[in-house]
Scaffold this active site. Structure first.
Site, PDB file in Angstrom:
ATOM      1  N   ASP A  13      74.082 -61.470 -76.273  1.00 24.80           N
ATOM      2  CA  ASP A  13      74.494 -60.157 -76.471  1.00 24.80           C
ATOM      3  C   ASP A  13      73.573 -59.591 -77.507  1.00 24.80           C
ATOM      4  O   ASP A  13      72.838 -59.116 -77.131  1.00 24.80           O
ATOM      5  CB  ASP A  13      75.608 -59.513 -76.736  1.00 24.80           C
ATOM      6  CG  ASP A  13      76.887 -59.624 -75.565  1.00 24.80           C
ATOM      7  OD1 ASP A  13      76.227 -59.816 -74.766  1.00 24.80           O
ATOM      8  OD2 ASP A  13      78.315 -59.531 -75.755  1.00 24.80           O
ATOM      9  N   ARG A 108      83.518 -58.900 -91.679  1.00 27.78           N
ATOM     10  CA  ARG A 108      82.699 -57.222 -90.677  1.00 27.78           C
ATOM     11  C   ARG A 108      82.332 -56.240 -92.067  1.00 27.78           C
ATOM     12  O   ARG A 108      80.953 -55.667 -92.146  1.00 27.78           O
ATOM     13  CB  ARG A 108      83.400 -56.913 -89.443  1.00 27.78           C
ATOM     14  CG  ARG A 108      83.643 -56.697 -88.452  1.00 27.78           C
ATOM     15  CD  ARG A 108      82.525 -58.268 -88.594  1.00 27.78           C
ATOM     16  NE  ARG A 108      82.662 -59.011 -86.899  1.00 27.78           N
ATOM     17  CZ  ARG A 108      82.591 -59.987 -86.688  1.00 27.78           C
ATOM     18  NH1 ARG A 108      82.826 -60.876 -87.237  1.00 27.78           N
ATOM     19  NH2 ARG A 108      81.975 -60.307 -85.005  1.00 27.78           N
ATOM     20  N   ASP A 137      85.731 -54.963 -84.066  1.00 32.48           N
ATOM     21  CA  ASP A 137      84.115 -54.984 -85.100  1.00 32.48           C
ATOM     22  C   ASP A 137      83.280 -53.501 -84.732  1.00 32.48           C
ATOM     23  O   ASP A 137      82.811 -53.286 -86.395  1.00 32.48           O
ATOM     24  CB  ASP A 137      83.767 -56.154 -84.286  1.00 32.48           C
ATOM     25  CG  ASP A 137      84.519 -57.542 -84.684  1.00 32.48           C
ATOM     26  OD1 ASP A 137      85.117 -57.464 -85.288  1.00 32.48           O
ATOM     27  OD2 ASP A 137      84.710 -58.106 -83.962  1.00 32.48           O
ATOM     28  N   SER A 188      84.504 -66.084 -75.631  1.00 31.66           N
ATOM     29  CA  SER A 188      83.784 -65.638 -76.587  1.00 31.66           C
ATOM     30  C   SER A 188      84.495 -65.726 -78.398  1.00 31.66           C
ATOM     31  O   SER A 188      85.367 -65.454 -78.016  1.00 31.66           O
ATOM     32  CB  SER A 188      84.135 -63.856 -76.333  1.00 31.66           C
ATOM     33  OG  SER A 188      84.015 -63.427 -77.294  1.00 31.66           O
TER      34      SER A 188
HETATM   35  N1  ARG Z   1      90.576 -59.400 -82.750  1.00 35.21           N
HETATM   36  C1  ARG Z   1      90.409 -60.596 -83.911  1.00 35.21           C
HETATM   37  C2  ARG Z   1      89.860 -58.815 -84.815  1.00 35.21           C
HETATM   38  O1  ARG Z   1      89.984 -58.096 -83.982  1.00 35.21           O
HETATM   39  C3  ARG Z   1      88.868 -61.160 -83.519  1.00 35.21           C
HETATM   40  C4  ARG Z   1      87.521 -60.270 -83.029  1.00 35.21           C
HETATM   41  C5  ARG Z   1      86.281 -61.490 -82.839  1.00 35.21           C
HETATM   42  N2  ARG Z   1      85.517 -60.604 -82.788  1.00 35.21           N
HETATM   43  C6  ARG Z   1      84.172 -60.771 -81.941  1.00 35.21           C
HETATM   44  N3  ARG Z   1      83.424 -60.139 -81.577  1.00 35.21           N
HETATM   45  N4  ARG Z   1      85.043 -62.072 -80.951  1.00 35.21           N
HETATM   46  O2  ARG Z   1      89.631 -59.327 -85.851  1.00 35.21           O
END
Ligand code: ARG
Length: 408
Positions: A13, A108, A137, A188
């Protein structure tokens, strides 16, 4: 045309994104943060011997330059991540909805801060990231950017123009971007030293058990050691060490040791900030072990009132971290509370890791509020049993009053 700092992972991506921003005529600087993801993956794959994450990161940098980035920088932010994000989260026992140790959520705001710092250093007016419009995120990165410099523009091209996976692959092929075979890549993944999250593919049906190939840091039941391992975690003011090791080094080693026993697998349906529910699978061997040990020590050294009140604060702490409000005044205030109570969180915790479970086997501390002569059922009992009589009468006085009116 603008100068843009892009948070770049080297994956499909963000590579497509980088190319698109370059084709739009922008001057793009790729910024990759090293948060220990490859240390963990490499160390586990090689059974603990360190591989070479530096080579992997070098390849990410070269890929960005090949795609037309003006510059590509890799920032080793591992110790900063541990000191400023993971350590405070551990002090606050931070687990979202009681289970998820917030590995992605903690990273993040740091990525947001690194984007802002890079933009300032390079005179960029825009930062960009590869999040879509449906996740957490985007919220976390952009709220951090706004808190630190509200004049910077934040772009999320995959939110402006959503891109399906087949379209991303077609675009990548047309522009010479290497694509890993999707059959090898059915999930992912997001990872850093505090944990690895696995989403999508077959996991999208919450009734499907996660296949073994979803896991990379935790051993399958058939290959876990028959004997338990004992880990002694030594806390000083809430900060952990194991056998004299601290920080990144300790966490990476613990991911390997606890992961070998299959400790740290989490499978949950969780509530995202943007309102939907999603099925998330995590593996966080070090985080699960350290959070368990930390809470066990707190129970030994904090008063009942502190524990009760802290549980409320800890829950809010996890929620605001999840919700992207890391840079908020409430987080700073809750941190001050946690730092104050951590002044007594000094001592040792013995943890056994075995067959997917971490168990506390013993605790000790110079600040222990546990008093054997009060607790004992044996000889030498120092507890004043008579005092309990008066206590019960006063403690129950309101109940007596209510009972009297009921009989009136
Ligand atoms: N659900 C988790 C969170 O919101 C994991 C997110 C993982 N991020 C990703 N871009 N795959 O913290």
């Amino acid at each position: 045309m603008s100068r843009i700092v892009l948070a770049y992972s080297g994956g499909l991506d963000t590579s497509v994104l980088l190319k698109k921003l370059v084709l739009e005529g922008n001057d793009v600087i790729a910024m990759t943060a090293n948060l220990g993801e490859s240390d963990a993956s490499t160390a586990l794959a090689t059974g603990g011997a360190s591989g070479d994450p530096a080579i992997e990161l070098q390849q990410v940098r070269e890929k960005a330059l090949a795609l037309g980035a003006t510059d590509a920088i890799v920032i080793d932010a591992r110790e900063r991540f541990v000191a400023q994000y993971v350590t405070p989260a551990l002090r606050a026992n931070a687990k979202y909805q009681g289970v998820y140790p917030l590995s992605a959520a903690l990273s993040r705001p740091l990525i947001g801060a690194l984007l802002v710092e890079t933009a300032h250093a390079r005179g960029a007016d825009t930062v960009a990231h590869g999040c879509t419009g449906k996740g957490n995120d985007q919220v976390r990165i952009e709220l951090a950017v706004r808190a630190l410099d509200s004049r910077l523009k934040a772009r999320a091209p995959l939110r402006e123009q959503p891109l399906s996976r087949p379209d991303a692959i077609a675009f990548a092929r047309a522009h010479g971007i290497a694509v890993k075979h999707t059959a090898e890549n059915p999930y992912s993944i997001d990872a850093n030293l505090w944990g690895r999250s696995i989403e999508a593919g077959i996991l999208e049906d919450p009734w499907n058990a996660p296949p073994e190939d979803a896991y990379a840091w935790t051993a399958a039941p058939e290959v876990r050691p028959r004997e338990a391992d004992e880990i002694v975690v030594t806390f000083a003011g809430g900060v952990p060490a194991i056998s004299g090791r601290t920080g990144t080094e300790m966490i990476t080693a613990l991911n390997v040791l606890a992961g070998k026993h299959g400790v740290g697998r989490i499978d949950m349906v969780e509530d995202r900030v943007i309102g939907m529910k999603s099925r998330e699978v995590y593996e966080a061997p070090a985080a699960v072990t350290l959070l368990l040990a930390h809470q066990a020590l707190e129970r030994l050294v904090l008063t009942r009132d502190e524990l009760r009140f802290k549980a409320l604060c800890d829950q809010r702490y996890a929620e605001l971290t999840y919700d992207g409000l890391w840079m908020s005044p409430l987080r700073a205030a809750l941190d001050a509370f946690a730092v104050s109570s951590a002044s007594r969180v000094t001592g040792d915790v013995r943890v056994h890791v075995h067959q997917g479970v971490a168990t506390v086997a013993g605790v000790r501390s110079a600040f222990a509020l546990y008093e054997a002569s009060l607790a004992t059922y044996g000889h030498g009992d120092a507890f004043d049993h008579h005092a309990a009589d008066g206590f019960i009468r006063l403690h129950g006085l309101p109940l007596d009053l209510v009972a009297r009116t009921a009989n009136a």
